[in-house]
Design a protein around this motif. Structure first.
Motif, PDB file in Angstrom:
ATOM      1  N   HIS A   1       0.828  -1.189   0.000  1.00  0.00           N
ATOM      2  CA  HIS A   1       0.000   0.000   0.000  1.00  0.00           C
ATOM      3  C   HIS A   1       0.868   1.246   0.000  1.00  0.00           C
ATOM      4  CE1 HIS A   1      -2.951   2.852   2.209  1.00  0.00           C
ATOM      5  NE2 HIS A   1      -3.091   2.926   0.906  1.00  0.00           N
TER       6      HIS A   1
ATOM      7  N   SER B   1     -10.919   5.773  -5.592  1.00  0.00           N
ATOM      8  CA  SER B   1     -12.277   5.562  -5.097  1.00  0.00           C
ATOM      9  C   SER B   1     -13.248   5.535  -6.261  1.00  0.00           C
ATOM     10  CB  SER B   1     -12.655   6.644  -4.095  1.00  0.00           C
ATOM     11  OG  SER B   1     -12.787   7.874  -4.736  1.00  0.00           O
TER      12      SER B   1
ATOM     13  N   ARG C   1     -15.476   4.410   6.825  1.00  0.00           N
ATOM     14  CA  ARG C   1     -14.977   3.474   7.808  1.00  0.00           C
ATOM     15  C   ARG C   1     -15.880   3.357   9.010  1.00  0.00           C
ATOM     16  NH1 ARG C   1      -8.975   4.349   9.473  1.00  0.00           N
ATOM     17  NH2 ARG C   1      -9.818   3.928  11.505  1.00  0.00           N
TER      18      ARG C   1
ATOM     19  N   SER D   1     -14.204  -5.075   7.007  1.00  0.00           N
ATOM     20  CA  SER D   1     -12.780  -4.750   7.086  1.00  0.00           C
ATOM     21  C   SER D   1     -12.068  -5.647   8.114  1.00  0.00           C
ATOM     22  CB  SER D   1     -12.631  -3.273   7.448  1.00  0.00           C
ATOM     23  OG  SER D   1     -11.290  -2.919   7.405  1.00  0.00           O
TER      24      SER D   1
ATOM     25  N   GLU E   1     -10.096  -1.444  -1.442  1.00  0.00           N
ATOM     26  CA  GLU E   1      -9.961  -0.161  -0.748  1.00  0.00           C
ATOM     27  C   GLU E   1      -9.955  -0.363   0.756  1.00  0.00           C
ATOM     28  OE1 GLU E   1     -12.658   2.139  -3.992  1.00  0.00           O
ATOM     29  OE2 GLU E   1     -12.926   2.665  -1.892  1.00  0.00           O
TER      30      GLU E   1
ATOM     31  N   SER F   1      -7.085   0.536   3.541  1.00  0.00           N
ATOM     32  CA  SER F   1      -7.274   1.452   4.666  1.00  0.00           C
ATOM     33  C   SER F   1      -6.600   0.824   5.879  1.00  0.00           C
ATOM     34  CB  SER F   1      -8.760   1.671   4.924  1.00  0.00           C
ATOM     35  OG  SER F   1      -9.337   0.485   5.423  1.00  0.00           O
ATOM     36  N   GLU F   2      -6.216   1.632   6.797  1.00  0.00           N
ATOM     37  CA  GLU F   2      -5.465   1.094   7.927  1.00  0.00           C
ATOM     38  C   GLU F   2      -6.318   0.098   8.711  1.00  0.00           C
ATOM     39  OE1 GLU F   2      -2.894   3.967  10.201  1.00  0.00           O
ATOM     40  OE2 GLU F   2      -4.051   5.266   8.884  1.00  0.00           O
TER      41      GLU F   2
END
Ligand SMILES: [Zn+2]
Length: 595
Positions: A60, A442, A454, A463, A527, A531-532
């Protein structure tokens, strides 16, 4: 052609592959804690924001948003379509790719083994014939080849006879079939029986694959005769658009390979090696192909093409430029060196030595400069018509370059040359501007998966499952049953992920992602993968998932009850307690939920 690649194979491949090794062979990675970082190969930067996680088998970039699995990296970096990326990765681990409803694309290695073996023995035979022929040795020495070089490249001699290979290697019909399959003998045309040798009275250059196996030969005529250079035909082992002569020797010679020099003939490549330029390779009687470049850029980040300065050389250079544009991008350097007219690398390095020759390499034109210089010879930029002609010539070339930093910089240079702005040039060229990173990562609506960001419960739960496949085990039986009762596209995705992880837990996030590659939700999942992570400890992930699912169920069930009450209110009216319930539900709904 071939059928679909079975998911089970991809699963196995991703489990075996090591993304750190794959990216590390192309990008200099530094260890940072449990992960690795580097300056991003997909955008221009001075401080690293490109991270590779061995645990998740995922990369990433926080700078440009690039992200993906090992397969995704091969697709993005080497610009391979998916099936080729799979082939490439499988090849690294010695696996042949199966296809549904058919056999593997590559013939099983066993079928080819006798051919490799045969070509190896023929190369030895040619080398021995060289030692035995005073005339051939004399010729090779006259071309400045030392014994050491001839041994290193296993250079040999095909005797001046029609049936040498037949006599030594063609005893049985099976052996003759193999000789013919490698292109070493040619069947006589109708009327007469049998075969004859393809190579006669030539200095022979074995062409080796990157593993060092002989796959074909190039032969240079001794003294006079036509054609001057003769190559093996394309066979099951040899595709000239893929192979670079001298690549094997180059890899053996150099510890830290930084650059490749691509020349046109094998004699040039050999002489350059002999002179100490041990990173010279040659194309084999064909223009440079994108495949050549892909292979070369797997090893180095800089490629210099070397051409004779004459008309033929300039024509070949321009063809090469057109063929390599699709491979141009930031982090890759492609340059063009033109030798003085009448010189070739072989003669020049012999005269001036390697140091002076290498100094020329420093002067080689970057692709962008060469492109502009060439178009300038075709269009006069001193007036508007000339500029318009320049733009018309540039457009199809620029369209071959992938959007990105490299293309932007080239456009900037062209704008400069034309004395205009880059925006104006983009209009003229009708080239889409490179998307900003946010927009690039996106995409539009993805069915099913909630796009609430999120914070939404559904996104959180999905996630968590992606980042911590093991968390699926924590979800209770009651929750699973309750999820079954909800019809909502996003919930369906969550349910499927959950059941999939329970049935066959993924060993890494990458494995889960690859299972979903063909699905419309894939992009959104990617995506979320980039993301973290919401929690970093796997043990906490299970708890978090259970909580998220519980709250999700709660909200969904309330939503269901809400619909029932609204419908009843419309049809027959509500009792006082129902009115209160409705009020409570609507106020809690407005505080946020799954939708
Ligand atoms: Zn980046």
């Amino acid at each position: 052609m071939s059928g679909r690649i079975p998911q089970a194979f991809i699963d196995e491949l991703i489990a075996r592959a090591d993304i750190v090794e794959i990216i590390g062979s192309r990008v200099a990675l530094k260890k940072a804690g449990r992960e690795y970082k580097a300056c991003c190969p997909f955008h221009n930067e001075k401080t690293p924001s490109f991270w590779v996680s061995p645990d998740k088998q995922f990369y990433h970039c926080f700078g440009c948003g690039a992200h993906g699995t090992a397969l995704g990296f091969l697709m993005q970096y080497d610009q391979l379509p998916f099936p080729e990326a799979v082939e490439d990765l499988a090849g690294r681990y010695g696996l042949s790719v199966p296809h549904e409803g058919g056999s593997s694309v590559r013939a099983p290695v066993d079928d080819m083994a006798p051919l490799y073996d045969l070509l190896g023995r023929v190369a030895e035979f040619y080398a021995a014939s060289l030692k035995a022929s005073t005339r051939a040795r004399h010729y090779a020495a006259g071309r400045g080849l030392t014994d050491e070089t001839m041994a290193q490249f296993q250079i040999g001699y095909a005797p001046d006879a029609w049936d040498e290979l037949m006599r030594h290697f063609g005893g049985s019909s099976e052996q003759r079939r193999q000789l013919a399959a490698t292109g070493l003998i040619i069947e006589r045309s109708s009327g007469s029986e049998g075969y004859y040798d393809r190579f006669r009275d030539r200095l022979m250059f074995p062409i080796r694959d990157t593993r060092g196996r002989v796959i074909a030969f190039g032969g240079r005529v001794i003294d006079q005769g036509e054609p001057k250079y003769l190559n093996s035909p394309e066979t099951a082992l040899f595709q000239k658009g893929r192979e670079l002569y001298g690549l094997y020797e180059t890899r053996r010679a150099r510890q830290a390979l930084k650059r490749l020099l691509v020349v046109e003939g094998y004699m040039d490549a050999v002489r350059l090696h002999q002179a100490g330029i041990t990173y010279a390779v040659a194309t084999l009687g064909t223009a440079t192909t994108p495949e050549h470049l892909r292979r070369a850029f797997r090893l180095v980040s800089e490629i210099v093409f070397c051409f004779d300065g004459d008309r033929a050389g300039r024509g070949a250079a321009w063809r090469a430029l057109q063929n390599v544009l699709s491979q141009a991008r930031e982090g890759r350097e492609i340059r063009f060196l033109f030798l003085p007219e009448g010189e070739d690398p072989d003669s020049l390095v012999g005269v001036e030595g390697s140091r002076a020759f290498e100094a020329r390499l420093q002067e080689a034109l970057p692709l962008s400069e060469y492109l502009i210089a060439h178009l300038r010879t075709e269009a006069d930029l001193s007036h508007a018509d000339g500029k318009a002609h320049f733009v018309a010539l540039a457009r199809p070339l620029i369209e071959k370059i992938a959007p990105g930093v490299y293309r932007d910089l080239l456009l900037e240079r062209i704008a400069q040359a034309l004395g205009t702005s880059i925006e104006r040039l983009q209009q003229w060229l009708k080239v889409e501007p490179t998307p900003e990173r946010a927009a690039a990562s996106s995409p539009s609506a993805v069915s099913g998966v909630d796009r609430g960001g999120r914070g939404s419960l559904l996104t959180q739960a999905i996630s968590l499952l992606l980042h911590h496949p093991g968390a699926a085990a924590a979800v209770t039986e009651r929750q699973r049953q309750a999820l079954l009762g909800i019809s909502h596209a996003g919930i369906a995705v969550l349910r499927e992920l959950l059941e999939e992880q329970r049935a066959q837990p993924a060993r890494s996030m990458a494995q889960t992602l690859e299972r979903w590659r063909d699905r419309p939700e894939y992009r959104r999942l990617n995506e979320l993968a980039a993301s973290e992570p919401l929690v970093s400890e796997p043990s906490a992930a299970g708890r978090e998932l259970v909580q998220a699912v519980e709250r999700l169920l709660d909200v969904q069930l309330r939503g269901g009850r809400l619909e029932v009450l609204i419908e009843k209110a419309r049809r027959e009216g509500l009792s006082d307690s129902e009115k209160q319930e409705l009020q409570a539900l609507t106020s809690s709904q407005s505080r946020g939920g799954a939708r």
